[in-house]
Design a protein around this motif. Structure first.
Motif, PDB file in Angstrom:
ATOM      1  N   GLY A  94       0.704  -1.018  -0.109  1.00 24.93           N
ATOM      2  CA  GLY A  94       0.048   0.009  -0.067  1.00 24.93           C
ATOM      3  C   GLY A  94       0.735   1.138   0.052  1.00 24.93           C
ATOM      4  N   TYR A  95       0.243   2.385  -0.403  1.00 23.72           N
ATOM      5  CA  TYR A  95       0.982   3.561  -0.373  1.00 23.72           C
ATOM      6  C   TYR A  95       1.629   4.164   0.873  1.00 23.72           C
ATOM      7  CZ  TYR A  95       1.708   8.540  -1.967  1.00 23.72           C
ATOM      8  OH  TYR A  95       1.875   9.946  -2.363  1.00 23.72           O
ATOM      9  N   ASP A  96       0.640   3.870   1.906  1.00 20.91           N
ATOM     10  CA  ASP A  96       1.331   4.254   3.478  1.00 20.91           C
ATOM     11  C   ASP A  96       2.284   3.417   3.719  1.00 20.91           C
ATOM     12  OD1 ASP A  96      -0.759   6.247   3.626  1.00 20.91           O
ATOM     13  OD2 ASP A  96      -2.320   5.005   4.606  1.00 20.91           O
ATOM     14  N   ASP A  97       2.325   2.173   3.441  1.00 21.40           N
ATOM     15  CA  ASP A  97       3.400   1.191   3.806  1.00 21.40           C
ATOM     16  C   ASP A  97       4.715   1.782   3.116  1.00 21.40           C
ATOM     17  OD1 ASP A  97       1.896   0.001   5.469  1.00 21.40           O
ATOM     18  OD2 ASP A  97       2.005  -2.005   4.317  1.00 21.40           O
ATOM     19  N   LEU A  98       4.484   2.331   1.761  1.00 21.02           N
ATOM     20  CA  LEU A  98       5.711   2.541   1.046  1.00 21.02           C
ATOM     21  C   LEU A  98       6.299   3.840   1.826  1.00 21.02           C
ATOM     22  CD1 LEU A  98       7.357   2.813  -1.748  1.00 21.02           C
ATOM     23  CD2 LEU A  98       5.675   4.448  -2.359  1.00 21.02           C
ATOM     24  N   VAL A  99       5.489   4.758   2.227  1.00 23.77           N
ATOM     25  CA  VAL A  99       6.043   6.148   2.724  1.00 23.77           C
ATOM     26  C   VAL A  99       6.475   5.836   4.191  1.00 23.77           C
ATOM     27  CG1 VAL A  99       5.246   8.330   3.688  1.00 23.77           C
ATOM     28  CG2 VAL A  99       4.448   7.537   1.042  1.00 23.77           C
ATOM     29  N   ASN A 100       5.629   4.925   5.138  1.00 22.09           N
ATOM     30  CA  ASN A 100       5.962   4.940   6.677  1.00 22.09           C
ATOM     31  C   ASN A 100       6.650   3.624   6.873  1.00 22.09           C
ATOM     32  OD1 ASN A 100       4.288   7.346   7.065  1.00 22.09           O
ATOM     33  ND2 ASN A 100       2.517   6.214   6.707  1.00 22.09           N
ATOM     34  N   ASP A 139       6.462  11.635  -3.647  1.00 21.63           N
ATOM     35  CA  ASP A 139       6.448  10.433  -2.785  1.00 21.63           C
ATOM     36  C   ASP A 139       7.394   9.604  -3.622  1.00 21.63           C
ATOM     37  OD1 ASP A 139       5.673  11.768  -0.371  1.00 21.63           O
ATOM     38  OD2 ASP A 139       3.606  10.974  -0.906  1.00 21.63           O
ATOM     39  N   PHE A 140       6.924   9.406  -4.557  1.00 25.06           N
ATOM     40  CA  PHE A 140       7.482   8.243  -5.572  1.00 25.06           C
ATOM     41  C   PHE A 140       8.788   8.520  -5.973  1.00 25.06           C
ATOM     42  CE2 PHE A 140       2.932   7.257  -8.017  1.00 25.06           C
ATOM     43  CZ  PHE A 140       2.536   6.742  -6.556  1.00 25.06           C
ATOM     44  N   ASN A 141       9.220   9.856  -6.240  1.00 27.49           N
ATOM     45  CA  ASN A 141      10.746  10.209  -6.596  1.00 27.49           C
ATOM     46  C   ASN A 141      11.341   9.884  -5.243  1.00 27.49           C
ATOM     47  OD1 ASN A 141      10.447  10.794  -9.300  1.00 27.49           O
ATOM     48  ND2 ASN A 141       9.838  12.974  -8.687  1.00 27.49           N
ATOM     49  N   LYS A 142      11.149  10.424  -4.050  1.00 28.00           N
ATOM     50  CA  LYS A 142      11.792  10.034  -2.910  1.00 28.00           C
ATOM     51  C   LYS A 142      11.896   8.828  -2.414  1.00 28.00           C
ATOM     52  CE  LYS A 142      11.636  11.321   2.062  1.00 28.00           C
ATOM     53  NZ  LYS A 142      10.664  12.103   3.080  1.00 28.00           N
ATOM     54  N   TYR A 143      10.934   7.849  -2.424  1.00 23.78           N
ATOM     55  CA  TYR A 143      11.109   6.528  -1.958  1.00 23.78           C
ATOM     56  C   TYR A 143      11.459   5.526  -3.142  1.00 23.78           C
ATOM     57  CZ  TYR A 143       8.892   8.677   2.091  1.00 23.78           C
ATOM     58  OH  TYR A 143       8.387   9.333   3.129  1.00 23.78           O
ATOM     59  N   THR A 154      13.548  -1.972  -7.614  1.00 27.07           N
ATOM     60  CA  THR A 154      12.828  -0.939  -8.599  1.00 27.07           C
ATOM     61  C   THR A 154      11.598  -0.537  -8.233  1.00 27.07           C
ATOM     62  OG1 THR A 154      14.335  -1.482 -10.318  1.00 27.07           O
ATOM     63  CG2 THR A 154      12.023  -0.258 -10.733  1.00 27.07           C
ATOM     64  N   PHE A 155      10.942   0.715  -8.037  1.00 25.57           N
ATOM     65  CA  PHE A 155       9.601   1.003  -7.814  1.00 25.57           C
ATOM     66  C   PHE A 155       8.985   0.901  -8.945  1.00 25.57           C
ATOM     67  CE2 PHE A 155       6.433   4.084  -7.226  1.00 25.57           C
ATOM     68  CZ  PHE A 155       5.566   3.616  -6.375  1.00 25.57           C
ATOM     69  N   ILE A 156       7.741   0.510  -8.819  1.00 24.00           N
ATOM     70  CA  ILE A 156       6.808   0.565  -9.899  1.00 24.00           C
ATOM     71  C   ILE A 156       5.327   0.746  -9.591  1.00 24.00           C
ATOM     72  CG2 ILE A 156       7.857  -1.021 -11.523  1.00 24.00           C
ATOM     73  CD1 ILE A 156       6.079  -3.439 -10.864  1.00 24.00           C
ATOM     74  N   TYR A 157       4.437   1.842 -10.269  1.00 25.30           N
ATOM     75  CA  TYR A 157       3.346   2.429  -9.967  1.00 25.30           C
ATOM     76  C   TYR A 157       2.559   1.695 -11.077  1.00 25.30           C
ATOM     77  CZ  TYR A 157      -0.760   4.697  -8.978  1.00 25.30           C
ATOM     78  OH  TYR A 157      -2.019   4.917  -8.690  1.00 25.30           O
ATOM     79  N   VAL A 177       3.734  10.319 -15.117  1.00 33.02           N
ATOM     80  CA  VAL A 177       4.811   9.650 -15.870  1.00 33.02           C
ATOM     81  C   VAL A 177       5.812  10.705 -16.201  1.00 33.02           C
ATOM     82  CG1 VAL A 177       5.530   8.258 -17.946  1.00 33.02           C
ATOM     83  CG2 VAL A 177       3.239   7.954 -17.087  1.00 33.02           C
ATOM     84  N   LYS A 178       5.424  11.964 -16.630  1.00 30.40           N
ATOM     85  CA  LYS A 178       6.374  12.962 -17.171  1.00 30.40           C
ATOM     86  C   LYS A 178       7.412  13.377 -16.254  1.00 30.40           C
ATOM     87  CE  LYS A 178       3.900  13.871 -21.226  1.00 30.40           C
ATOM     88  NZ  LYS A 178       2.880  14.825 -21.901  1.00 30.40           N
ATOM     89  N   ASN A 179       6.611  13.334 -14.705  1.00 28.62           N
ATOM     90  CA  ASN A 179       7.313  14.120 -13.545  1.00 28.62           C
ATOM     91  C   ASN A 179       7.800  13.394 -12.731  1.00 28.62           C
ATOM     92  OD1 ASN A 179       6.473  17.295 -13.966  1.00 28.62           O
ATOM     93  ND2 ASN A 179       4.612  16.303 -14.771  1.00 28.62           N
ATOM     94  N   THR A 180       7.898  12.037 -12.989  1.00 30.69           N
ATOM     95  CA  THR A 180       8.710  11.316 -11.982  1.00 30.69           C
ATOM     96  C   THR A 180      10.163  10.725 -12.628  1.00 30.69           C
ATOM     97  OG1 THR A 180       7.421   9.383 -13.047  1.00 30.69           O
ATOM     98  CG2 THR A 180       6.693   9.897 -10.636  1.00 30.69           C
TER      99      THR A 180
END
Length: 288
Positions: A94-100, A139-143, A154-157, A177-180
């Motif tokens: 989940g998104y929260d687990d990725l961040v926290n 968040d995607f760029n950071k984590y 490798t992180f994938i969305y 896509v363009k800003n990550t």
């Protein structure tokens, strides 16, 4: 002399059989075996992990994306996978687990043997907004950077349909896509969750090419109206591949051109046990 002629004839037969086999395989549009998403057999996994992995292996599948640990430890799941010659290439969280819980997620992925950490949603209320997309990009760029540089992952969305809100000359998915950063953020295309909101999955693959590392193979029931950005449709609308609305040969050709590495079957319906083997038969029968 007879023995020599016999051996020569035997080698000729073997050689011709091998050449014919290669020729037949070369005619196939999808010559490899697909992987599978654990969510396909979620109810079975909750009850009996080893037996469910036996079903997976019985379908000739040796590549899996876990989207849940099913109350098991990563060590236990890895042991069960290894015993059956199955590889977990992607671990969905989940998104929260990725961040926290970044370190915990990364360690679990490494134990499972996964190459990818996947997130399949972005928190938002109501319609997905530019502000939601901007937060996700940050968040995607950071984590994604942490996962790559500290853990070699490798992180994938994974899209879920709501991201295709119109924005400028495209959509908010285009914005994502363009800003990550391609060094740290890649994508997994769920073709149903692109098609259902009104997009063309093959065109997305052609447009963003090697940003895509993985793909969810699904098909949408005929007669279901497209264009919804809700990110929701009945799980029973997941059909046997080739019996729904999606032009799967076009998608597969575009995905191969894009260099997609993993093709995961995902069937969310209650008939997945029956439908998955039929979907595999469909893939195995596709010709170029």
């Amino acid at each position: 002399m007879k023995n020599i002629l016999f051996k020569a004839g035997l080698f000729l037969i073997i050689g011709l059989t091998t050449i014919n086999s290669y020729a037949q395989k070369g005619d196939l549009l999808f010559p490899q075996s697909p992987g599978i998403v654990s969510f396909t057999y979620r109810n079975n996994f909750q009850k009996d992990v080893p037996a469910t992995l036996d079903i997976v292996k019985g379908n000739g599948i040796t590549d899996i994306e876990f989207s849940n640990l099913f109350n098991q430890t990563p060590e236990y799941l890895r042991k069960q996978l290894d015993e059956r010659g199955i590889k977990c290439s992607s671990y969905g969280v989940g998104y929260d687990d990725l961040v926290n819980k970044t370190a915990e997620v990364a360690n679990a992925a490494k134990i499972l043997g996964a190459q990818y950490v996947r997130v399949a949603g972005i928190p938002h209320k109501g319609a997905f907004t530019l502000e939601n997309a901007q937060q996700a990009v940050a968040d995607f760029n950071k984590y994604g950077k942490i996962l790559k540089e500290q853990y070699g992952l490798t992180f994938i969305y994974h899209n879920h349909g709501f991201e295709f809100q119109p924005y400028e000359d495209g959509t908010l998915y285009d914005y994502l896509v363009k800003n990550t950063d391609p060094k740290y953020v890649s994508f997994e295309l769920d073709i149903l969750w692109a098609f259902f909101p009104g997009q063309d999955p093959a065109q997305l693959l052609n447009k963003y090419g090697r940003r895509y590392k993985a793909l969810h193979l699904k098909d949408l029931r005929k007669g279901i109206e497209r264009g919804s950005l809700s990110g929701s449709t009945s799980q029973e609308n997941d059909m046997i591949l080739g019996t729904g609305q999606i032009d799967l040969p076009a998608v597969l050709k575009a995905a191969q051109k894009a260099g997609v590495q993993h093709f995961y079957l995902e069937d969310e319906s209650s008939a997945s046990i029956v439908q998955v083997p039929e979907s595999i038969k469909y893939l195995n029968g596709l010709k170029k």
